[in-house]
Design an enzyme around this catalytic site. Structure first.
Site, PDB file in Angstrom:
ATOM      1  CE  LYS A 263      37.056  11.902  50.111  1.00  0.00           C
ATOM      2  NZ  LYS A 263      37.831  10.779  49.682  1.00  0.00           N
ATOM      3  CG  LEU A 264      29.420  10.655  44.285  1.00  0.00           C
ATOM      4  CD1 LEU A 264      29.352  11.804  43.293  1.00  0.00           C
ATOM      5  CD2 LEU A 264      29.550   9.331  43.534  1.00  0.00           C
TER       6      LEU A 264
ATOM      7  CG  HIS B 283      31.732  21.847  36.622  1.00  0.00           C
ATOM      8  ND1 HIS B 283      32.472  20.835  37.183  1.00  0.00           N
ATOM      9  CD2 HIS B 283      32.084  21.908  35.312  1.00  0.00           C
ATOM     10  CE1 HIS B 283      33.249  20.293  36.249  1.00  0.00           C
ATOM     11  NE2 HIS B 283      33.024  20.920  35.106  1.00  0.00           N
TER      12      HIS B 283
HETATM   13  C1  GRF Z   1      35.961  25.899  42.209  1.00  0.00           C
HETATM   14  O1  GRF Z   1      36.670  26.126  41.032  1.00  0.00           O
HETATM   15  C2  GRF Z   1      34.675  25.193  41.910  1.00  0.00           C
HETATM   16  O2  GRF Z   1      34.157  25.467  40.655  1.00  0.00           O
HETATM   17  C3  GRF Z   1      35.051  23.740  41.984  1.00  0.00           C
HETATM   18  O3  GRF Z   1      36.021  23.663  42.996  1.00  0.00           O
HETATM   19  C4  GRF Z   1      36.680  24.927  43.132  1.00  0.00           C
HETATM   20  C5  GRF Z   1      36.576  25.305  44.558  1.00  0.00           C
HETATM   21  O4  GRF Z   1      37.333  26.437  44.867  1.00  0.00           O
HETATM   22  N1  GRF Z   1      33.905  22.906  42.215  1.00  0.00           N
HETATM   23  P1  GRF Z   1      37.150  27.153  46.271  1.00  0.00           P
HETATM   24  O5  GRF Z   1      37.454  26.119  47.365  1.00  0.00           O
HETATM   25  O6  GRF Z   1      35.751  27.646  46.363  1.00  0.00           O
HETATM   26  O7  GRF Z   1      38.156  28.252  46.286  1.00  0.00           O
END
Ligand code: GRF
Length: 207
Positions: free
Chosen positions: A92-93, A110
Site C-alpha cells: 500500500k502507498l 525494491h
Molecule cells: C521483496 O521482493 C521486496 O523487494 C518487495 O517485496 C518483496 C517482499 O518479499 N518490495 P518478502 O515479504 O520480504 O518476502
C-alpha cells in the site's frame, strides 16, 4: 537506538532476514519495535508472533476516515517509540501525513536497480519480467528512502546480480531475493552504527 517498525503485506522473508541479523547480534543498536500489516493473514505477522513481537493488522477499511486511519497507525508507531519505518513488501502507498511525519526515516527495498524498473505497477514478478524483456545483463536490489512517489526516494545502497541468458523470471527473482536478504540487514547495520546517515528531509517546493 534504532527502534524499528516493520510494515509488510506478505510472506515477510526480508523481515525475517533483518530479525535474524538482530537476534544474532549482527546489528547492535537496533531492535524491532513492532510489525504492522494491512493483510490479516500475512506471513510477516505470524513471524512476528512466533518471535513474541508486537504484531498488528491495521488497514484503511477498519476506519471510517483517512484521518482516523492515520491516527490509528501513528498510535501504534508512537506507542512503541518507533523512530524508523522499514517497508518490507508493503503493498500500500503510505498516507501522505505519515510520510511527512516520518520524513527521511522510512526505508523500502525494491527488487531491481532503481531508478530503472520502478514505479507504479512495478512489483513482484512484473519487475523481473520487465528486466528480462529489456535484455538486461544485470539486475539487483535497491534500498531507498521513501517519499510520496513510488520507488522514488534517495538510493541508499544497491547490490547487483547477473542476469543469465535464457533464464526465467522465477530464477532471477530467487537470485535477487537472496541478495535482498543481505542488503536490507546491511543497510540497517550501517544506519545503526552511523556509517550511513539518512538524507536530511528536502524542503518541499512551493509552486
Ligand atoms: C521483496 O521482493 C521486496 O523487494 C518487495 O517485496 C518483496 C517482499 O518479499 N518490495 P518478502 O515479504 O520480504 O518476502
Amino acid at each position: 537506538m534504532l527502534n524499528i517498525a516493520v510494515l509488510g503485506s506478505g510472506r515477510g522473508s526480508n523481515f525475517l532476514a533483518i530479525l535474524t541479523a538482530i537476534e544474532n547480534g549482527k546489528i547492535p543498536g537496533a531492535r524491532i519495535a513492532c510489525v504492522l500489516s494491512n493483510n490479516s493473514s500475512a506471513g510477516i505477522l505470524q513471524i512476528a508472533r512466533d518471535h513474541a513481537l508486537p504484531a498488528y493488522h491495521l488497514s484503511r477499511q477498519q476506519y471510517a476516515t483517512e484521518e482516523e486511519y492515520v491516527e490509528g497507525l501513528c498510535g501504534v508507531l508512537d506507542g512503541h517509540g518507533a523512530n524508523l519505518i522499514v517497508l518490507a513488501g508493503y503493498m500500500k502507498l503510505l498516507p501522505a501525513e505519515l510520510i511527512t511525519r516520518f520524513r527521511s526515516r522510512i526505508l523500502n527495498i525494491h527488487p531491481a536497480l532503481l531508478p530503472r524498473f520502478g514505479g507504479k505497477g512495478m512489483y513482484g514478478m512484473h519487475v523481473h519480467e520487465a528486466v528480462l524483456m529489456a535484455g538486461e545483463s544485470e539486475s539487483g536490489a535497491t534500498v531507498h528512502s521513501v517519499d510520496e512517489i513510488y520507488d522514488h526516494g534517495v538510493i541508499l545502497l544497491q547490490k547487483k546480480v547477473p542476469v543469465f541468458p535464457g533464464e526465467s523470471a522465477d530464477s532471477l527473482a530467487a537470485r535477487v531475493l537472496a541478495v535482498e536478504h543481505e542488503l536490507y540487514p546491511e543497510v540497517i547495520r550501517r544506519l545503526a552504527s552511523g556509517e550511513l546517515v539518512l538524507p536530511a528531509p528536502e524542503v518541499p517546493a512551493h509552486s
